[in-house]
Design a protein around this motif. Sequence first.
Motif, PDB file in Angstrom:
ATOM      1  N   VAL A 173       0.843  -1.190   0.000  1.00 28.86           N
ATOM      2  CA  VAL A 173       0.000   0.000   0.000  1.00 28.86           C
ATOM      3  C   VAL A 173       0.879   1.241   0.000  1.00 28.86           C
ATOM      4  O   VAL A 173       1.885   1.298   0.717  1.00 28.86           O
ATOM      5  CB  VAL A 173      -0.916   0.029   1.248  1.00 28.86           C
ATOM      6  N   ALA A 174       0.511   2.233  -0.798  1.00 26.46           N
ATOM      7  CA  ALA A 174       1.166   3.540  -0.756  1.00 26.46           C
ATOM      8  C   ALA A 174       0.149   4.573  -0.301  1.00 26.46           C
ATOM      9  O   ALA A 174      -1.025   4.506  -0.693  1.00 26.46           O
ATOM     10  CB  ALA A 174       1.733   3.911  -2.122  1.00 26.46           C
ATOM     11  N   VAL A 175       0.584   5.499   0.531  1.00 28.93           N
ATOM     12  CA  VAL A 175      -0.315   6.515   1.080  1.00 28.93           C
ATOM     13  C   VAL A 175       0.188   7.888   0.662  1.00 28.93           C
ATOM     14  O   VAL A 175       1.303   8.294   1.021  1.00 28.93           O
ATOM     15  CB  VAL A 175      -0.393   6.421   2.617  1.00 28.93           C
ATOM     16  N   VAL A 176      -0.639   8.603  -0.103  1.00 27.03           N
ATOM     17  CA  VAL A 176      -0.312   9.950  -0.561  1.00 27.03           C
ATOM     18  C   VAL A 176      -0.974  10.937   0.391  1.00 27.03           C
ATOM     19  O   VAL A 176      -2.200  11.037   0.458  1.00 27.03           O
ATOM     20  CB  VAL A 176      -0.803  10.181  -2.003  1.00 27.03           C
ATOM     21  N   GLY A 177      -0.159  11.665   1.143  1.00 23.54           N
ATOM     22  CA  GLY A 177      -0.682  12.626   2.106  1.00 23.54           C
ATOM     23  C   GLY A 177      -0.246  12.274   3.520  1.00 23.54           C
ATOM     24  O   GLY A 177      -0.486  11.153   3.975  1.00 23.54           O
ATOM     25  N   ASP A 178       0.387  13.235   4.200  1.00 18.88           N
ATOM     26  CA  ASP A 178       0.881  12.978   5.548  1.00 18.88           C
ATOM     27  C   ASP A 178       0.107  13.761   6.603  1.00 18.88           C
ATOM     28  O   ASP A 178       0.607  13.997   7.700  1.00 18.88           O
ATOM     29  CB  ASP A 178       2.379  13.287   5.646  1.00 18.88           C
ATOM     30  N   GLY A 179      -1.126  14.145   6.267  1.00 17.75           N
ATOM     31  CA  GLY A 179      -2.002  14.745   7.265  1.00 17.75           C
ATOM     32  C   GLY A 179      -2.615  13.672   8.153  1.00 17.75           C
ATOM     33  O   GLY A 179      -2.282  12.475   8.049  1.00 17.75           O
ATOM     34  N   ALA A 180      -3.528  14.079   9.019  1.00 15.64           N
ATOM     35  CA  ALA A 180      -4.119  13.139   9.973  1.00 15.64           C
ATOM     36  C   ALA A 180      -4.856  12.003   9.265  1.00 15.64           C
ATOM     37  O   ALA A 180      -4.793  10.851   9.706  1.00 15.64           O
ATOM     38  CB  ALA A 180      -5.062  13.880  10.914  1.00 15.64           C
ATOM     39  N   VAL A 181      -5.557  12.301   8.170  1.00 16.63           N
ATOM     40  CA  VAL A 181      -6.274  11.251   7.453  1.00 16.63           C
ATOM     41  C   VAL A 181      -5.300  10.287   6.799  1.00 16.63           C
ATOM     42  O   VAL A 181      -5.473   9.059   6.858  1.00 16.63           O
ATOM     43  CB  VAL A 181      -7.240  11.855   6.412  1.00 16.63           C
ATOM     44  N   GLY A 182      -4.252  10.812   6.158  1.00 18.39           N
ATOM     45  CA  GLY A 182      -3.260   9.930   5.553  1.00 18.39           C
ATOM     46  C   GLY A 182      -2.599   9.034   6.583  1.00 18.39           C
ATOM     47  O   GLY A 182      -2.407   7.830   6.355  1.00 18.39           O
ATOM     48  N   LEU A 183      -2.272   9.588   7.744  1.00 17.69           N
ATOM     49  CA  LEU A 183      -1.659   8.786   8.801  1.00 17.69           C
ATOM     50  C   LEU A 183      -2.624   7.721   9.304  1.00 17.69           C
ATOM     51  O   LEU A 183      -2.224   6.578   9.575  1.00 17.69           O
ATOM     52  CB  LEU A 183      -1.205   9.690   9.944  1.00 17.69           C
ATOM     53  N   CYS A 184      -3.899   8.078   9.420  1.00 17.36           N
ATOM     54  CA  CYS A 184      -4.890   7.069   9.814  1.00 17.36           C
ATOM     55  C   CYS A 184      -5.085   6.041   8.707  1.00 17.36           C
ATOM     56  O   CYS A 184      -5.443   4.887   8.979  1.00 17.36           O
ATOM     57  CB  CYS A 184      -6.214   7.735  10.177  1.00 17.36           C
TER      58      CYS A 184
END
Length: 347
Positions: A173-184
């Motif tokens: 899995v790759a996650v684009v975005g390091d805000g609270a939603v991306g971290l969750c």
Amino acid sequence: MRATVIHAPHDIRVEEVPDPAIRLPTDAVVRVLKACICGSDLWAYRGESARQPGQRIGHEFLGVVEETGAGVDGFTVGDLVVAPFVWSDGTCAYCADGLTTSCPEGGFWGSVGSDGGQGEAVRVPHADGTLVKLPAAAASDDRLLTALLALSDVLGTGHHAALGAGVTEGSTVAVVGDGAVGLCGVLAAKRLGADRVIALGRHTARTDIARRFGATDVVAERGEAALAAVRELTRGEGAHSVIEAVGTEQSMRTALDIVRDGGAIGYVGVPHGSASGVDLGVMFDRNIALRGGVAPVRTYIPELLPDVLDGTIDPSPVFDLSIGLDEVPAGYRAMDGRTALKVLITP
């Protein structure tokens, strides 16, 4: 009572507003114990989404039931509850299908004529269909209470993105975005059994949380360099699942570039770019699925709640600044200036 209102871009105030009161038999009044500022609140703060002067704001809160209407069966005064960011009646066809955000009787906290979550109390329409009861003992555990607040939005939204991206046991899995939603989203992907989770982000404080939540790799590059880095980590193929948690044209293009052929993108970033960033021809040729949208977190809370209560998952680290209600304008400035990830409010 006191509550947060927005008057114009960058003009957030805490003012006296009318006390909430029961209007319909299905209403409840909840005294807020914890609330927070969401990244999506910043679009109103920056003037990128319209608000009426004096409109309430904030859509994440938990608290104690202070009063119930005659038609409320599931709650009594004194119950500790969490509210999802959209209220819903729990009885319509959409609610039965789990799509509570499409409930015809539903609505968003802080919409015109409704209470916002960033205040001392909230009138909750359709209390039986909206609120979820929490163990009373959690009220005396500040860390747990903070973790439970994440159920109101960001934890369920990250989970929705992971489901949309088709995360499965052993997947990459790759996650684009390091805000609270991306971290969750990182936390959700790990919970669903992902073997490898690649977090895209440049801010060390945030990527440190990503690693704590289960990220196995961090890619700090952007643009073509980020694409090359993810491809190198995935034998040139890309990730089976990509979580898009930003909502800009560039972030969606990045997600499309780094997903594996036959993979899926789960998108939950509130769209605010000039275009979608999605090329249907590319998606067609590469058999890429796109799923997501507004997360029906009320549907997910019963599933996620036990794991938060027993410590299997702990989203509380996404709250990195704690303030009182009077300090909310400073909290908005901190998030807008990226000196805070997510601001916790204790009225």
